[in-house]
Design a protein around this motif. Structure first.
Motif, PDB file in Angstrom:
ATOM      1  N   THR A 169      13.025  61.373  61.765  1.00 12.40           N
ATOM      2  CA  THR A 169      13.633  61.534  63.085  1.00 12.40           C
ATOM      3  C   THR A 169      15.025  60.930  63.116  1.00 12.40           C
ATOM      4  O   THR A 169      15.973  61.521  63.671  1.00 12.40           O
ATOM      5  CB  THR A 169      12.754  60.898  64.165  1.00 12.40           C
ATOM      6  OG1 THR A 169      11.467  61.531  64.149  1.00 12.40           O
ATOM      7  CG2 THR A 169      13.374  61.047  65.541  1.00 12.40           C
ATOM      8  N   ALA A 170      15.168  59.769  62.497  1.00 13.51           N
ATOM      9  CA  ALA A 170      16.482  59.119  62.461  1.00 13.51           C
ATOM     10  C   ALA A 170      17.492  59.970  61.711  1.00 13.51           C
ATOM     11  O   ALA A 170      18.654  60.099  62.130  1.00 13.51           O
ATOM     12  CB  ALA A 170      16.369  57.744  61.816  1.00 13.51           C
ATOM     13  N   CYS A 200      26.958  58.600  60.066  1.00 18.34           N
ATOM     14  CA  CYS A 200      25.739  57.923  60.523  1.00 18.34           C
ATOM     15  C   CYS A 200      26.066  57.203  61.825  1.00 18.34           C
ATOM     16  O   CYS A 200      26.856  56.251  61.843  1.00 18.34           O
ATOM     17  CB  CYS A 200      25.239  56.931  59.477  1.00 18.34           C
ATOM     18  SG  CYS A 200      23.729  56.053  59.986  1.00 18.34           S
ATOM     19  N   THR A 205      11.775  57.662  60.004  1.00 15.51           N
ATOM     20  CA  THR A 205      12.956  57.875  59.165  1.00 15.51           C
ATOM     21  C   THR A 205      13.441  59.316  59.253  1.00 15.51           C
ATOM     22  O   THR A 205      14.645  59.574  59.357  1.00 15.51           O
ATOM     23  CB  THR A 205      12.642  57.516  57.706  1.00 15.51           C
ATOM     24  OG1 THR A 205      12.229  56.148  57.642  1.00 15.51           O
ATOM     25  CG2 THR A 205      13.867  57.721  56.815  1.00 15.51           C
ATOM     26  N   PRO A 227      24.786  55.186  65.162  1.00 14.58           N
ATOM     27  CA  PRO A 227      23.728  54.496  65.907  1.00 14.58           C
ATOM     28  C   PRO A 227      23.596  54.989  67.341  1.00 14.58           C
ATOM     29  O   PRO A 227      22.521  54.914  67.934  1.00 14.58           O
ATOM     30  CB  PRO A 227      24.154  53.024  65.845  1.00 14.58           C
ATOM     31  CG  PRO A 227      25.621  53.056  65.565  1.00 14.58           C
ATOM     32  CD  PRO A 227      25.855  54.280  64.737  1.00 14.58           C
ATOM     33  N   GLU A 265      18.512  62.828  63.952  1.00 17.45           N
ATOM     34  CA  GLU A 265      19.181  62.476  65.204  1.00 17.45           C
ATOM     35  C   GLU A 265      20.458  61.670  65.001  1.00 17.45           C
ATOM     36  O   GLU A 265      21.411  61.816  65.781  1.00 17.45           O
ATOM     37  CB  GLU A 265      18.210  61.685  66.100  1.00 17.45           C
ATOM     38  CG  GLU A 265      17.043  62.520  66.614  1.00 17.45           C
ATOM     39  CD  GLU A 265      16.123  61.734  67.539  1.00 17.45           C
ATOM     40  OE1 GLU A 265      16.325  60.495  67.670  1.00 17.45           O
ATOM     41  OE2 GLU A 265      15.216  62.345  68.123  1.00 17.45           O
ATOM     42  N   ARG A 266      20.506  60.825  63.975  1.00 24.45           N
ATOM     43  CA  ARG A 266      21.636  59.902  63.844  1.00 24.45           C
ATOM     44  C   ARG A 266      22.626  60.287  62.748  1.00 24.45           C
ATOM     45  O   ARG A 266      23.700  59.679  62.656  1.00 24.45           O
ATOM     46  CB  ARG A 266      21.126  58.470  63.611  1.00 24.45           C
ATOM     47  CG  ARG A 266      20.246  57.944  64.754  1.00 24.45           C
ATOM     48  CD  ARG A 266      20.356  56.455  64.907  1.00 24.45           C
ATOM     49  NE  ARG A 266      19.839  55.699  63.793  1.00 24.45           N
ATOM     50  CZ  ARG A 266      18.576  55.265  63.679  1.00 24.45           C
ATOM     51  NH1 ARG A 266      17.695  55.562  64.622  1.00 24.45           N
ATOM     52  NH2 ARG A 266      18.203  54.547  62.641  1.00 24.45           N
ATOM     53  N   ASP A 297      19.577  53.528  58.322  1.00 21.54           N
ATOM     54  CA  ASP A 297      20.883  52.961  58.634  1.00 21.54           C
ATOM     55  C   ASP A 297      21.527  52.352  57.392  1.00 21.54           C
ATOM     56  O   ASP A 297      22.759  52.333  57.263  1.00 21.54           O
ATOM     57  CB  ASP A 297      20.763  51.915  59.743  1.00 21.54           C
ATOM     58  CG  ASP A 297      20.468  52.541  61.094  1.00 21.54           C
ATOM     59  OD1 ASP A 297      20.664  53.765  61.229  1.00 21.54           O
ATOM     60  OD2 ASP A 297      20.023  51.819  62.013  1.00 21.54           O
TER      61      ASP A 297
END
Length: 326
Positions: free
Chosen positions: A182-183, A295, A180, A297, A186-187, A241
């Protein structure tokens, strides 16, 4: 003082609940904000003066004989409250200009107070530091701002902030698993939305409507608090997400709260984000300009789309340390 002091305080991205951290709302209803400190900083450095005058280098340069003559309102108040000594030289700078929605005013106040108390030979913990900054902005300066920025800057990390009717603030660190975190780094992307206005100026109208008992605004802010709790639950469940998807409803609520603020340029940027597959996008901060939080993907596809639109990115990671001496 007998040594130079250098302090940094992080900026923040608000992930839900903005507006419920204003006293005009939480005194009657309580408030809840999800906020994350990021590794973009305000820095304040203090060293002994070479002469008998105070020298302050911020957006302009001031030289004064005593702190009460300082023009910069935050520095004047911070020196008045927290500096018992004589002349010093202070230099400050930031990763972004003021008024860009990343909590720079709160971070600046936190960094200034921390630097002064360290230079005076003592220190403050994060909670005391955050409240000291709030006393300056909300008390001494009478600004119509909330409390989330000061607490994010002082504590660092991703935090669930609860605002009590008595003015107390509860800080709960949100634990992120590796995937989470990292997401999020990165995102979740920030793109310049242009403009920029004082949060206090924008929020003044909200405060007036709240004090007047505007029921539509009350419902709006209550829903915004619910979204913040849902965003917090999404992160703790390892569903970043889902947090991204909540950004669109946050944006709709912000537009509803600020009917007199021109948002058309931001809608154009949101259209770019949607075209590149964004889960959601909202303007961070009080509104009126600054940065769009997206956000994505597919981060590279998103960057390509915004580069083609001539819109710069502000890269960032998460900050866990809060306001610290460097």
């Amino acid at each position: 003082m007998d040594r130079a002091v250098s302090v940094r305080a992080p900026l923040r991205i608000s992930l839900g609940g903005g507006g419920t951290d204003l006293p005009s709302y939480y005194r009657e209803n309580g408030g809840f904000v999800l906020s994350s400190a990021i590794d973009r900083y305000i820095r304040v450095r203090i060293r002994p003066a070479t002469g008998d005058r105070y020298r302050l280098d911020h957006l302009q340069v001031e030289e004064v004989e005593e702190p009460g003559a300082i023009e910069h309102p935050i520095l004047r108040a911070a020196f008045g409250r927290h500096w018992p000594g004589g002349p010093v030289e202070l230099v400050s700078d930031g990763a972004v200009p003021p008024g860009t929605g990343l909590g720079s005013s709160g971070s600046y106040t936190v960094a200034a107070v921390k630097a002064l108390v360290l230079a005076a030979g003592r220190d403050m913990g994060p909670a005391e530091l955050a409240e000291a900054a709030c006393e300056i902005e909300l008390g001494d300066l009478g600004r119509t701002v909330g409390k989330q920025d000061q607490y994010a800057a002082a504590h660092g990390g991703v935090n669930a902030l609860s605002f009590g009717s008595d003015g107390s603030v509860g800080v709960r660190r949100v634990t992120l698993d590796v995937v989470t975190r990292t997401a999020m780094e990165e995102r979740f992307l920030l793109f310049g939305a242009g403009g920029g206005r004082s949060a206090a100026d924008i929020l003044a109208g909200q405060v007036e409507r709240t004090m007047a008992g505007d029921s539509a605004l009350q419902r709006n802010l209550a829903r915004n608090g619910e979204l913040a709790r849902a965003a917090c639950a999404a992160l703790e469940a390892g569903e970043p997400d889902r947090l991204g998807e909540l950004l669109d409803e946050q944006w709709a609520l912000k537009r509803e709260r600020l009917p007199d603020v021109a948002m058309e340029p931001v809608e154009g940027l949101r259209a770019v984000a949607r075209g590149a597959g964004a889960h959601g996008a909202t303007l961070v901060g009080a509104g009126g300009g600054g940065f769009l939080l997206v956000c994505a993907p597919d981060p590279e596809r998103m960057r390509t789309a915004f580069t083609a639109a001539g819109v710069p990115e502000l890269t960032f990671g998460l900050d866990d340390r809060g306001c610290v001496e460097e």
